[in-house]
Every structure is written in C-alpha cells, then in structure tokens.
Design a protein around this motif. Structure first.
Motif, short mmCIF file in Angstrom:
data_model
loop_
_atom_site.label_atom_id
_atom_site.label_comp_id
_atom_site.label_asym_id
_atom_site.label_seq_id
_atom_site.Cartn_x
_atom_site.Cartn_y
_atom_site.Cartn_z
N VAL A 27 0.83 -1.21 0.00
CA VAL A 27 0.00 0.00 0.00
C VAL A 27 0.87 1.26 0.00
N ARG A 28 1.97 1.22 0.74
CA ARG A 28 2.86 2.39 0.77
C ARG A 28 3.42 2.68 -0.62
N ASP A 29 3.88 1.64 -1.31
CA ASP A 29 4.43 1.85 -2.64
C ASP A 29 3.37 2.37 -3.60
N GLU A 30 2.15 1.87 -3.48
CA GLU A 30 1.07 2.36 -4.34
C GLU A 30 0.83 3.85 -4.09
N ASN A 31 0.83 4.25 -2.82
CA ASN A 31 0.61 5.66 -2.49
C ASN A 31 1.74 6.53 -3.02
N GLU A 32 2.97 6.04 -2.93
CA GLU A 32 4.11 6.84 -3.39
C GLU A 32 4.16 6.91 -4.92
N ILE A 33 3.72 5.84 -5.59
CA ILE A 33 3.60 5.89 -7.06
C ILE A 33 2.55 6.93 -7.45
N LYS A 34 1.43 6.92 -6.74
CA LYS A 34 0.38 7.90 -7.01
C LYS A 34 0.87 9.32 -6.74
N TYR A 35 1.60 9.49 -5.65
CA TYR A 35 2.16 10.81 -5.33
C TYR A 35 3.12 11.27 -6.42
N ALA A 36 4.01 10.37 -6.85
CA ALA A 36 5.03 10.73 -7.84
C ALA A 36 4.38 11.11 -9.17
N THR A 37 3.38 10.36 -9.60
CA THR A 37 2.74 10.68 -10.89
C THR A 37 1.97 12.00 -10.81
N THR A 38 1.34 12.23 -9.67
CA THR A 38 0.62 13.51 -9.50
C THR A 38 1.59 14.68 -9.52
N GLN A 39 2.70 14.54 -8.79
CA GLN A 39 3.68 15.61 -8.71
C GLN A 39 4.38 15.84 -10.04
N LEU A 40 4.65 14.78 -10.79
CA LEU A 40 5.32 14.95 -12.08
C LEU A 40 4.47 15.80 -13.03
N ALA A 41 3.17 15.55 -13.03
CA ALA A 41 2.30 16.35 -13.89
C ALA A 41 2.39 17.83 -13.51
N LEU A 42 2.45 18.11 -12.21
CA LEU A 42 2.58 19.50 -11.75
C LEU A 42 3.98 20.04 -12.05
N ASP A 43 5.00 19.18 -11.88
CA ASP A 43 6.38 19.60 -12.15
C ASP A 43 6.57 20.01 -13.61
N TYR A 44 6.00 19.23 -14.52
CA TYR A 44 6.12 19.56 -15.94
C TYR A 44 5.53 20.96 -16.22
N LYS A 45 4.38 21.21 -15.61
CA LYS A 45 3.73 22.53 -15.81
C LYS A 45 4.60 23.64 -15.23
N ASP A 46 5.16 23.40 -14.04
CA ASP A 46 6.02 24.43 -13.42
C ASP A 46 7.26 24.68 -14.27
N LEU A 47 7.78 23.64 -14.90
CA LEU A 47 8.95 23.81 -15.77
C LEU A 47 8.60 24.68 -16.97
N GLN A 48 7.45 24.42 -17.56
CA GLN A 48 7.03 25.23 -18.70
C GLN A 48 6.86 26.70 -18.30
N ASP A 49 6.29 26.90 -17.10
CA ASP A 49 6.12 28.28 -16.62
C ASP A 49 7.48 28.94 -16.40
N ALA A 50 8.46 28.17 -15.91
CA ALA A 50 9.79 28.73 -15.67
C ALA A 50 10.48 29.09 -16.98
N ILE A 51 10.25 28.29 -18.02
CA ILE A 51 10.84 28.59 -19.33
C ILE A 51 10.18 29.81 -19.95
N GLY A 52 8.87 29.93 -19.73
CA GLY A 52 8.16 31.14 -20.15
C GLY A 52 7.97 31.30 -21.64
N GLY A 53 7.90 30.22 -22.38
CA GLY A 53 7.64 30.32 -23.81
C GLY A 53 8.85 30.65 -24.65
N GLU A 54 9.99 30.84 -24.05
CA GLU A 54 11.20 31.12 -24.82
C GLU A 54 11.84 29.83 -25.31
N ALA A 55 12.78 29.98 -26.22
CA ALA A 55 13.59 28.82 -26.61
C ALA A 55 14.43 28.41 -25.40
N ILE A 56 14.67 27.10 -25.27
CA ILE A 56 15.38 26.60 -24.10
C ILE A 56 16.76 27.23 -23.98
#
Length: 311
Positions: free
Chosen positions: A187-216
């Motif tokens: 159950v712990r591993d399932e919860n941490e997998i769920k946490y990681a996938t949820t956070q990754l989706a948010l992390d990707y969005k935060d990365l895009q916001d940090a880049i701000g539409g510019e070329a990398i």
C-alpha cells in the motif's frame, strides 16, 4: 468460537464424550435396576429407573448435538475452503493480469533512466548525489530540459495507475492472510507511485512556466530563469526517481509473489526486495540475485523490470 483454530471441534468432542459417559453411566444404573428387581426393592428400582432414563436421554441429546454440530461445521468448513480456493484463484488471475499490464508500463521507465543516470547512478542531492543529471548547468541544463520534454511526451504517467494490487486484494480473504508488513509495503508503494505521478504532472507545468515560452537555449542563458529552471528540473528528477524506484520494486514484488503460486499468502517479506535503499542502483544490486533466480512465466523477475535495456 474459532473453529478454524480447533476450539469448536474440542467443544464437539467434549459434548460427544460427555454424552457417551452419560450413556455408560445409564448402563451402570441399569445394572443396579436389575439387582433391585431381583431383590424386590421396588422403591429403589423406581428411583434408579428414573436416574437411568435421565442419564440415557441426556447422553443421547448431547451426542446428537455433538454429531449435528460436527456435520454442520464440517460442511461449513468445506464451503469456506471451496470459497477460499475460488477467491485465491481469482486473486492469482488478477495478479497475473497486473504483471502482464504493468511490465510494459515499467519498461517505459528506461526513458527516465537515460536522464537520471547520466554520468553515474542517480542519488538524490540531499543524500550527496553529484552525477551529471544533478550538476548540469548552462547549455547542459538546456539539453537536459529538452530530453525531459521528450520523456513527458513519450511517457504517460497516468498509465502507472495499473500498478495497484490492493484493489485486487482488499475485497478478498487474502488481505487477512498476508503478512502485515508486506501488506503495508504494498500500500505504501502504491501511495508513493500515485504521489510521484501527480507531482510529475505538476512539475512539468512548473517547468514550462519557468521557461516562459522562450527557446530553451535563450531561457538558460538568463541567470534568473536558469535558476528557476534548475529548481524545477531537480523537482522533476526527484519525483521521476521516486516513481521508477517504487514502480520497479512494486513489479518485482508482484512477480515474486506470483512465482510462489497459491502459497504466496503465507510469505514473509524479504529484505532483498522490501528494505529501503538510498538509490535505485543500490536496490537493483541487492535484489538482482534473488529476482534473477525467481521464475515467473517465461522468464525471471529481473528481466521483467527491463532495467538497463533499451525501451
């Protein structure tokens, strides 16, 4: 009354023994009745007949109750065993399906490996990790961001929802028979997998916001933006590493359980799989000997992880 532990059968045996004892006692009293008839002692004869009847009736009643209870609980136990066997077969079938569906999902972790393990096995920065994935700056950071954006498009983190054994176990008797530590780890591993996938989706969005539409290349050339991008990349690396560690351990555990057949419900946790490690590489090195010797289906459990293989 716990009949599965044998207490109920002790009660049944006790009833039958007491009933048999009373019948024997009634036979002894009956001999006394015969002596009283021979001696023509009418009063004692009637009294002994009364006791004989009481003892014999009680004996027959107790034996009847004991036999009835034995038949009832024998049938109940047989039905419970059949139901247990049916549920166990269903759980095994679901476990096999989880393995079959989970293996291709875990295979996609190879794309995270290419980013995380660049320049050496990834270790979280707070634990002293210093590989190229962590230390990348400037143009190297830009290349790393480009790689992780490709991974974002190629690997749908929502697919990791398939790694969920507790759904199959929690509605059956299996959850009551599994080792508590093993169940907690699942159950712990399932919860941490769920946490990681949820956070990754948010992390990707935060990365895009940090880049701000510019070329990398332009974004990382700006010191302020580079600092923000680096922070977001470290968050992505942390959550991606958590996802791959827990996913591979989850699949390895499921494969190990399945390899034991129906006897998996009696298994105790093994440190080679369950003990926490500082990094995925440490866990891989420790668990590989056991997993390589554990067969499930057409191959061993370590091959099922597709670790170090091109995805």
């Amino acid at each position: 009354m716990d009949f599965s532990a044998g207490h109920g059968y002790l009660l049944i045996g006790g009833l039958i023994l007491v009933g048999a004892g009373l019948l024997i006692l009634s036979l002894i009293v009956n001999l006394r009745v015969a002596h009283s008839v021979r001696d023509d002692v009418r009063h004692r004869e009637k009294l002994l007949e009364y006791y004989r009847n009481i003892f014999s009736q009680l004996g027959v009643i107790l034996i009847g109750i004991g036999v009835s209870l034995f038949i009832f609980f024998f049938q109940q136990n047989y039905q419970d065993q059949r139901r247990r066997e049916t549920e166990l077969q269903q759980v095994m079938a679901k476990l096999a399906a989880r393995l079959a569906r989970g293996a291709p999902v875990v295979e996609t972790l190879g794309e995270f490996d290419e980013v995380l393990d660049e320049g050496g096995a990834y270790v979280s920065p707070e634990l002293g990790g210093k590989n190229a994935a962590i230390s990348a700056e400037g143009p190297e950071l830009g290349k790393q961001v480009a790689k992780i954006q490709l991974v974002e498009r190629d690997v749908d983190v929502r697919d990791f929802d398939i790694l969920n054994l507790s759904r199959d176990f929690e509605t059956s008797f299996v959850v009551n028979e599994l080792d508590p530590t093993l169940w907690f780890n699942i159950v712990r591993d399932e919860n941490e997998i769920k946490y990681a996938t949820t956070q990754l989706a948010l992390d990707y969005k935060d990365l895009q916001d940090a880049i701000g539409g510019e070329a990398i290349e332009a974004a990382v050339a700006n010191p302020d933006k580079e600092r923000k991008i680096k922070h977001e990349m470290l968050d992505i690396l942390y959550d991606a590493d958590l996802l791959r560690q827990r996913s591979r351990r989850f699949l390895a555990r499921a494969c190990w359980l399945f390899s034991k057949g129906k006897g998996f419900v009696a298994l105790a946790p093994v440190d080679a799989i369950e003990a926490d490690a500082r990094s995925q590489q440490e866990w891989i090195e420790r668990s590989k000997p056991l997993l390589a010797q554990t067969k499930s289906g057409s191959g061993d459990c370590f091959k099922l992880l597709r670790y170090g293989q091109a995805s």
